[in-house]
Structure formats: structure tokens, C-alpha cells
Design an enzyme around this catalytic site. Sequence first.
Site, PDB file in Angstrom:
ATOM      1  N   GLU A 165       2.791  -2.364  -2.235  1.00 50.65           N
ATOM      2  CA  GLU A 165       2.443  -3.692  -1.721  1.00 50.65           C
ATOM      3  C   GLU A 165       0.931  -3.814  -1.519  1.00 50.65           C
ATOM      4  O   GLU A 165       0.333  -4.828  -1.888  1.00 50.65           O
ATOM      5  CB  GLU A 165       3.205  -3.960  -0.425  1.00 50.65           C
ATOM      6  CG  GLU A 165       4.708  -4.002  -0.648  1.00 50.65           C
ATOM      7  CD  GLU A 165       5.442  -4.929   0.291  1.00 50.65           C
ATOM      8  OE1 GLU A 165       5.768  -6.054  -0.124  1.00 50.65           O
ATOM      9  OE2 GLU A 165       5.676  -4.513   1.448  1.00 50.65           O
TER      10      GLU A 165
ATOM     11  N   GLU B 110      12.339  -0.738  -0.656  1.00 53.40           N
ATOM     12  CA  GLU B 110      12.850  -1.341   0.576  1.00 53.40           C
ATOM     13  C   GLU B 110      14.340  -1.666   0.527  1.00 53.40           C
ATOM     14  O   GLU B 110      15.068  -1.421   1.493  1.00 53.40           O
ATOM     15  CB  GLU B 110      12.043  -2.607   0.912  1.00 53.40           C
ATOM     16  CG  GLU B 110      10.669  -2.335   1.512  1.00 53.40           C
ATOM     17  CD  GLU B 110       9.617  -1.996   0.483  1.00 53.40           C
ATOM     18  OE1 GLU B 110       8.452  -1.814   0.850  1.00 53.40           O
ATOM     19  OE2 GLU B 110       9.961  -1.900  -0.726  1.00 53.40           O
TER      20      GLU B 110
END
Length: 266
Positions: free
Chosen positions: A120, A140
Site C-alpha cells: 500500500e 488483507e
Amino acid sequence: MAGTEHLTVRHEGATLVLTLNRPEAKNALSLPMLVGLYDGWLEADADDTVRSVVLTGAGTAFCAGMDLKALAGGGMVGEHYRDRLKADPDLHWKAMLRHHRPRKPVIAAVEGHCVAGGTEILQGTDIRVAGESATFGLFEVRRGLFPIGGSTVRLQRQIPRTHALEMLLTGRPYSAREAGGIGLVGHVVPDGTALAHALEIAERINACGPLAVEAVKASVYETAEMTEADGLAAELERGWPVFDTADAKEGARAFAEKRPPVYKRA
């Protein structure tokens, strides 16, 4: 210079090198790291002698994302930085380049794991270099979590949507070669040389007119979601003033005189 126990800062000429420095935890995100990162971005923006930034990780990893062990235990390393978060509740998003874009070009030098929060943060950088054994991925969903650092928005704008959705929905790892093939990284280099290669790119940037570099970067991001007509108009507004700077005149003189230019951000 900024810096914390989990984020080191050093100057390499006109390049500010920020190093995620928690190798025993594969540079998993911590409060000291986030505070140091944000302070590093601010330092780069404020210091006119800095013309580029390189972000890298200490040890054998770039960043393994959030510290899930600490999260499961209900606490994070470096609680003494909690007052910084209270003063600026958005600090962690700015540190991860979700809510902050540095004026100077940011080059990522990745070795080893760059997953979850690491991938990210990567999406907030401008140029990306990876060692051939580096690993990428957004894990995730495998943990029942959401990649809330910006990936559901940014990733599909940076790589083809089919690849973005596969990465987001499967949570599988991607090799450096595969990441290069889909455009997530721009360079795949021999292991152990990502930082050196990133610094070489930074030096090429540093040799260019800093006002021009910053204006070009700003224009690229500003116009990304505009129509072509609106984008071209915005480009003129951003770019035309650069031609009236002392740096532009110095660049022309240096070219005519066949010498390296000496830019002064004027």
C-alpha cells in the site's frame, strides 16, 4: 534531521534516504516508524537542498505491513508517540502516503517482503525498483481484513483492473518478475542492488531543474483523472510559469555552453 528508532534518515547528496528500520519484524509498521515516515516526508518538502527521496527497508525486507501480533495483543510498539497521533489523527495515513503527496519524487527500493501495508505504501511512491527475490501482495482478505491504505482505489489506476482485482481478492503473493510484468514496479534488478539502482535514478533526477521536476510531477497527478481538454489546460497553467524561471534560463545557457547546469530553484 528527522528520524526515530524505527525510521532512519540520511542524505546522499541531494537525495534523502528514508529507511524503515525494524528488521527483526520485517519492518512491520509501528508508531515510531509512522511518525518517522511522516516527519521524513515533511523534511523532504521543506529542505530545498533535497531534490529526491528514496524509501527502502533495513535487513531482508521492505515492509511486511501492519504489526498483526501487536494488533492481536491490543498494543503497538512505541506508545510514547501516541501524543503525536492525538495531535494529528491523520498522521498514519499521511505517513503511508494515503493523504500526503511529497513535492519531491519518491523512489522505492524494495528487497524481500513488500506486502500488505508495504504494497500500500508502495502505491504512493513514484518510481519503483525491486530486487528479483522481492515479494509483493495484498494479504488483507486472507486475514479477514480490508486493505484500507488506498489499494481498492489506487491499484486499479496503476495496473490493469483484472490484475488489481486478482491481487486484492486472492491475497496471493507476487514475485518481483510478475509485479514488473503487470506494471506494479518499473525495474527488477539483481538482489541486493535495488538501493544502488534507486540512487542512480535519483541522481539523474537531481541533475535536472528542481522547479521543472516538481511541476512535472504535480501536473501528472493533477491531470490523471481529468478529460484530455481539461488536463491540457491544467498542464499549461502548471508548466508555462516554469519557462520564466532563472533555472530555465540557466538550463538554456548551460546547453549552449556545453556544460552541466547549476540550478538554484529560482
